[in-house]
Scaffold this active site. Sequence first.
Site, PDB file in Angstrom:
ATOM      1  N   HIS A  93      -1.897  17.324  70.032  1.00 54.93           N
ATOM      2  CA  HIS A  93      -3.206  17.215  69.790  1.00 54.93           C
ATOM      3  C   HIS A  93      -3.629  18.337  68.718  1.00 54.93           C
ATOM      4  O   HIS A  93      -2.773  18.937  67.915  1.00 54.93           O
ATOM      5  CB  HIS A  93      -4.313  17.137  70.819  1.00 54.93           C
ATOM      6  CG  HIS A  93      -3.713  16.467  71.976  1.00 54.93           C
ATOM      7  ND1 HIS A  93      -3.811  15.122  71.795  1.00 54.93           N
ATOM      8  CD2 HIS A  93      -3.000  16.481  73.128  1.00 54.93           C
ATOM      9  CE1 HIS A  93      -3.023  14.468  72.914  1.00 54.93           C
ATOM     10  NE2 HIS A  93      -2.756  15.210  73.579  1.00 54.93           N
ATOM     11  N   GLU A 105      -6.170  20.958  76.304  1.00 53.11           N
ATOM     12  CA  GLU A 105      -4.894  20.946  76.071  1.00 53.11           C
ATOM     13  C   GLU A 105      -4.451  21.286  74.801  1.00 53.11           C
ATOM     14  O   GLU A 105      -3.376  21.873  74.561  1.00 53.11           O
ATOM     15  CB  GLU A 105      -4.489  19.421  76.355  1.00 53.11           C
ATOM     16  CG  GLU A 105      -2.992  19.051  76.183  1.00 53.11           C
ATOM     17  CD  GLU A 105      -2.707  17.595  76.167  1.00 53.11           C
ATOM     18  OE1 GLU A 105      -1.587  17.348  76.124  1.00 53.11           O
ATOM     19  OE2 GLU A 105      -3.768  16.849  76.400  1.00 53.11           O
ATOM     20  N   HIS A 120       3.161  19.136  75.667  1.00 49.39           N
ATOM     21  CA  HIS A 120       1.806  18.470  76.236  1.00 49.39           C
ATOM     22  C   HIS A 120       1.365  19.075  77.378  1.00 49.39           C
ATOM     23  O   HIS A 120       2.211  19.779  78.100  1.00 49.39           O
ATOM     24  CB  HIS A 120       1.873  17.061  76.287  1.00 49.39           C
ATOM     25  CG  HIS A 120       1.830  16.596  74.884  1.00 49.39           C
ATOM     26  ND1 HIS A 120       0.831  15.933  74.225  1.00 49.39           N
ATOM     27  CD2 HIS A 120       2.871  16.287  73.959  1.00 49.39           C
ATOM     28  CE1 HIS A 120       1.011  15.488  72.978  1.00 49.39           C
ATOM     29  NE2 HIS A 120       2.185  15.379  72.899  1.00 49.39           N
ATOM     30  N   GLU A 140       5.256  17.019  79.281  1.00 49.35           N
ATOM     31  CA  GLU A 140       3.938  17.270  80.010  1.00 49.35           C
ATOM     32  C   GLU A 140       4.462  18.549  81.120  1.00 49.35           C
ATOM     33  O   GLU A 140       4.930  18.180  82.044  1.00 49.35           O
ATOM     34  CB  GLU A 140       3.601  16.100  80.918  1.00 49.35           C
ATOM     35  CG  GLU A 140       3.575  14.904  79.918  1.00 49.35           C
ATOM     36  CD  GLU A 140       2.214  14.798  79.000  1.00 49.35           C
ATOM     37  OE1 GLU A 140       1.449  15.717  79.205  1.00 49.35           O
ATOM     38  OE2 GLU A 140       2.077  13.883  78.099  1.00 49.35           O
TER      39      GLU A 140
END
Length: 320
Positions: free
Chosen positions: A110, A147, A202, A284
């Site tokens: 992101h 995040e 992430h 993740e």
Amino acid sequence: MSYDSESSNPDSRSRRGRRRALVTLAALAPTVLAGWLVSQAMADHGRQDDKPPKALPSHGAPSSPPGAGTATLTVSGSPRPGSSAPSAPPQGGSGTGALAGKTVVIDPGHNPNNFRHTKEINEPVDIGTNEKECDTTGTETNDGYTEAEFTLDVSHRIRAILEKQGAKVIFTQNGDRTFGPCVDERARIGNRAKADAVVSVHADGAAQGQRGFHVILPANVKGGAADTAPIVGPSRELGVRIAGKFVQDTGMNASNYVGDGTALDVRSDLGGLNLSTVPKVFIECGNMRDSRDSGLLKSTDWHQKAAQGIADGIMAFLGG
């Protein structure tokens, strides 16, 4: 990265549904899981299949350390306006060290500025098999720690570790872009650099009670510009190495809601993996929406452990 949208892949849904119908096993403790992942890395060197590995039973596994996730096993195009990217530096490590001559691309998930440009990041891009949104805003903890902030901090720490070992480290973004880059451009940055390894960092946005980390591996995908057959095997090895070291360095258990307790998940719906021509995985690091995981994800001390685990996995993959 939230599974509210990303897990809409029908292949992934049906695969998990079939496994859930079979049997539920107990948690894999970190030491057992780490050892199993190492054995997987050795056994699966060069494999080209896209099937997730089978988990080991947890008989006799030691209890999980405090703060670790509970790993319940259920078996069952071109840059866009405003997002111009710097050209990738030439391949090769800087200085001397175990990773001298190696190039690693770190992809911080992101972008802190994405929320200001929702129109742009919602524009579809071609990921080979279909189209998907350019990027997303990412998720955040219940008290607003994003995040995008997390991924940048951990990525900086990974870079510092790898550069000390002589690697050349390239970022896809450093919070200095208007938005993005889009998922297709993130893949191209690694491809242009001829990276020896690419890791997209992430944290997940699942439900309360869903805990732990997992590593996402590319499925065998072919369509349009996507052809992952050459990278499925080495990407799997990269992912297994990272998962094993992440367990050892952080004490966190495998996800209890995806990956069947193996800490590994194979997906065909992520453009950053589908369009990659070099070994690449996503990690993740935990669930930002779970109150226990989020405490770790907001801790700078834990960030350093997470970065060490990811870097150690990369070094193991590259032979450093």
